[in-house]
Design an enzyme around this catalytic site. Structure first.
Site, PDB file in Angstrom:
ATOM      1  N   CYS A 214       2.701  -3.457  15.802  1.00 45.18           N
ATOM      2  CA  CYS A 214       2.555  -3.204  14.375  1.00 45.18           C
ATOM      3  C   CYS A 214       1.911  -4.392  13.662  1.00 45.18           C
ATOM      4  O   CYS A 214       2.392  -5.518  13.788  1.00 45.18           O
ATOM      5  CB  CYS A 214       3.946  -2.923  13.791  1.00 45.18           C
TER       6      CYS A 214
ATOM      7  N   GLU B  75       0.825  -1.213   0.000  1.00 42.17           N
ATOM      8  CA  GLU B  75       0.000   0.000   0.000  1.00 42.17           C
ATOM      9  C   GLU B  75       0.858   1.261   0.000  1.00 42.17           C
ATOM     10  O   GLU B  75       1.976   1.274   0.512  1.00 42.17           O
ATOM     11  CB  GLU B  75      -0.882   0.039   1.252  1.00 42.17           C
TER      12      GLU B  75
ATOM     13  N   CYS C  34      -1.461   6.309  10.265  1.00 42.62           N
ATOM     14  CA  CYS C  34      -0.019   6.317  10.089  1.00 42.62           C
ATOM     15  C   CYS C  34       0.844   5.040  10.250  1.00 42.62           C
ATOM     16  O   CYS C  34       1.133   4.625  11.340  1.00 42.62           O
ATOM     17  CB  CYS C  34       0.457   7.376  11.075  1.00 42.62           C
TER      18      CYS C  34
ATOM     19  N   CYS D  39       3.235   8.460   1.326  1.00 40.46           N
ATOM     20  CA  CYS D  39       3.905   7.460   2.169  1.00 40.46           C
ATOM     21  C   CYS D  39       3.980   6.161   1.365  1.00 40.46           C
ATOM     22  O   CYS D  39       2.956   5.638   0.934  1.00 40.46           O
ATOM     23  CB  CYS D  39       3.056   7.298   3.426  1.00 40.46           C
TER      24      CYS D  39
ATOM     25  N   CYS E  82       8.022  -5.589  15.368  1.00 42.33           N
ATOM     26  CA  CYS E  82       7.593  -4.628  16.398  1.00 42.33           C
ATOM     27  C   CYS E  82       6.230  -5.051  16.944  1.00 42.33           C
ATOM     28  O   CYS E  82       5.323  -5.390  16.180  1.00 42.33           O
ATOM     29  CB  CYS E  82       7.552  -3.215  15.832  1.00 42.33           C
TER      30      CYS E  82
ATOM     31  N   CYS F 295       7.167  -7.379   6.778  1.00 44.59           N
ATOM     32  CA  CYS F 295       8.352  -6.858   7.480  1.00 44.59           C
ATOM     33  C   CYS F 295       8.845  -7.917   8.456  1.00 44.59           C
ATOM     34  O   CYS F 295       8.049  -8.631   9.060  1.00 44.59           O
ATOM     35  CB  CYS F 295       8.002  -5.573   8.231  1.00 44.59           C
TER      36      CYS F 295
HETATM   37  S1  SF4 Z   1       6.991  -0.762  12.823  1.00 46.22           S
HETATM   38 FE1  SF4 Z   1       6.211  -2.478  11.577  1.00 46.22          FE
HETATM   39  S2  SF4 Z   1       6.845  -1.958   9.482  1.00 46.22           S
HETATM   40 FE2  SF4 Z   1       8.074  -0.659  10.850  1.00 46.22          FE
HETATM   41  S3  SF4 Z   1       9.949  -1.843  11.262  1.00 46.22           S
HETATM   42 FE3  SF4 Z   1       8.518  -2.385  12.900  1.00 46.22          FE
HETATM   43  S4  SF4 Z   1       7.467  -4.254  12.169  1.00 46.22           S
HETATM   44 FE4  SF4 Z   1       8.434  -3.271  10.386  1.00 46.22          FE
END
Ligand code: SF4
Length: 374
Positions: A120, A93, A343, A106, A117, A113
């Site tokens: 996330c 996206e 965001c 963005c 995190c 990923c």
């Molecule tokens: S916040 Fe999400 S997208 Fe960004 S580095 Fe951490 S896991 Fe990856």
């Protein structure tokens, strides 16, 4: 037959070498490069400023990729979310954020990923794959094309998007080589012409790559911080167990900043985790001496997440402490929350990834609070 090279994966220097290899002069490479990034160029047939025989030669050895959105959703606040399906299946996206007559785009740098995190949704997907330079640049071109189609008018196509932020899906510095190639294309005056002030790369804290980025190119740096002590950051962001807070902030202190430029720190305020007054004071102490702005982000709660947003008065107290310590802060409003485009946190569900066409509006789930936009 060897796979044909995608011309949009090449910097101007690489394209020049490629053209020289085909017996074409360097000046022709510049012309081809400029034509590739003009609105409306969708294949060799549309490159009418290039001689027919040159186009035929290129078409025999190369290809030109593009991305078309499979879904475009507009928020009541004007934010537009674009979903793109990559040729081998993954969805990514991009989010266009209009504000005060300006547009910030963005973009994603990876499908999924690997950084894990805790807050996330993208992390729940794991890493599907890195995006190629062409796939990164094609997000920008596709959004420009859509803006033109929908009647957004600027003196030149270059002025359609004011700021470009690498804060979509993925950790840009984990896809370093492709990131760098895409930046060279996006910032080349013959390419898309973004100046260094208009491009921001956000990271969760890959310290050696922050140093490399500062050496290799000039762009703004944003850092997803989200905690002011190692224990809390270790819990929220596994990357911190490898590159701790002091090493991260040392890399920020050494990052080369142009005159009057600053580093953007994103700090997601999560109830009972990182939102106390002592957290604010610790943050103020840790960032001492770094020219910066702290973007405070109210956490977007979701069913999938164990966390809650900090209370309004807690956020205010946190911000007041940072102000009193002399920091510039910005409390970010969540943009595009009604279309799940607020965001930085993006996740595509399993069925969506398997659906080759006809995506449904609920297909993409986005909380987007990973990398705070500057
Ligand atoms: S916040 Fe999400 S997208 Fe960004 S580095 Fe951490 S896991 Fe990856």
């Amino acid at each position: 037959m060897p796979e044909r090279i995608d011309l949009k994966n090449l910097t101007l220097g690489q394209l020049t070498d490629f053209c020289l290899g085909l017996g074409l002069p360097a000046a022709r490479a510049r012309q081809i490069f400029a034509t590739l990034y003009r609105p409306g160029t969708s294949g060799f047939a549309t490159m009418r400023t290039i001689k027919r025989e040159v186009r035929a030669l290129l078409a025999a050895h190369a290809c030109i990729s593009s991305l078309e959105p499979v879904q475009v959703e507009q928020s009541s606040d004007g934010t537009v979310k674009y979903a793109f399906r990559l040729h081998d299946g993954p969805l990514i996206e991009s989010v266009l954020i209009p504000q005060n007559g300006r547009h910030t785009l963005c973009i994603s740098s990876q499908a999924g990923c690997a950084m894990g995190c805790r807050f996330c949704l993208t992390a729940t997907m794991g890493l599907q794959r890195n995006l190629t330079p062409a796939e990164i640049v094609n997000q920008v071109l596709a959004v420009q094309g859509h803006m033109i189609q929908t009647g957004v008018v600027r003196a030149t196509p270059r002025q359609l998007i004011d700021n470009l932020v690498f804060m979509g899906m993925g950790e840009p510095l984990a896809n370093y080589d492709n990131l760098l190639t895409s930046l060279h294309i996006l910032m080349d005056e013959h390419g898309l012409g973004f100046s260094e002030r208009r491009v921001t790369v956000s990271t969760c804290g890959l310290v050696p790559r922050i140093a490399a980025l500062g050496r290799d190119i000039r762009v703004n740096l944003a850092v997803s911080l989200h905690a002011a002590d190692d224990a809390t950051r270790n819990h929220l962001m596994p990357v911190n167990r490898i590159y701790g807070l002091d090493a991260l902030l040392a890399a920020c202190r050494q990052y080369p900043l142009a005159h009057k430029r600053i580093i953007f720190f994103a700090y997601l305020l999560i109830k009972g985790v990182n939102d106390t007054e002592s957290d604010a004071r610790r943050l103020a102490e840790k960032l001492q001496g770094i020219p910066c702005r702290i973007n405070l982000l109210a956490y977007n709660e979701s069913e999938e997440s164990p966390y809650q947003c900090a209370e309004g008065q807690t956020i205010k107290a946190f911000q007041d402490i940072l102000h009193q310590a002399g920091y510039r802060t910005l409390l970010r409003n969540s943009r595009g929350a009604d279309i799940a485009a607020a965001c930085g946190q993006l996740a595509t569900s399993g069925p969506a990834a398997e659906s080759a066409c006809n995506p449904t509006p609920g297909m993409l789930r986005r909380q987007d609070q990973t990398h705070g936009r500057p």
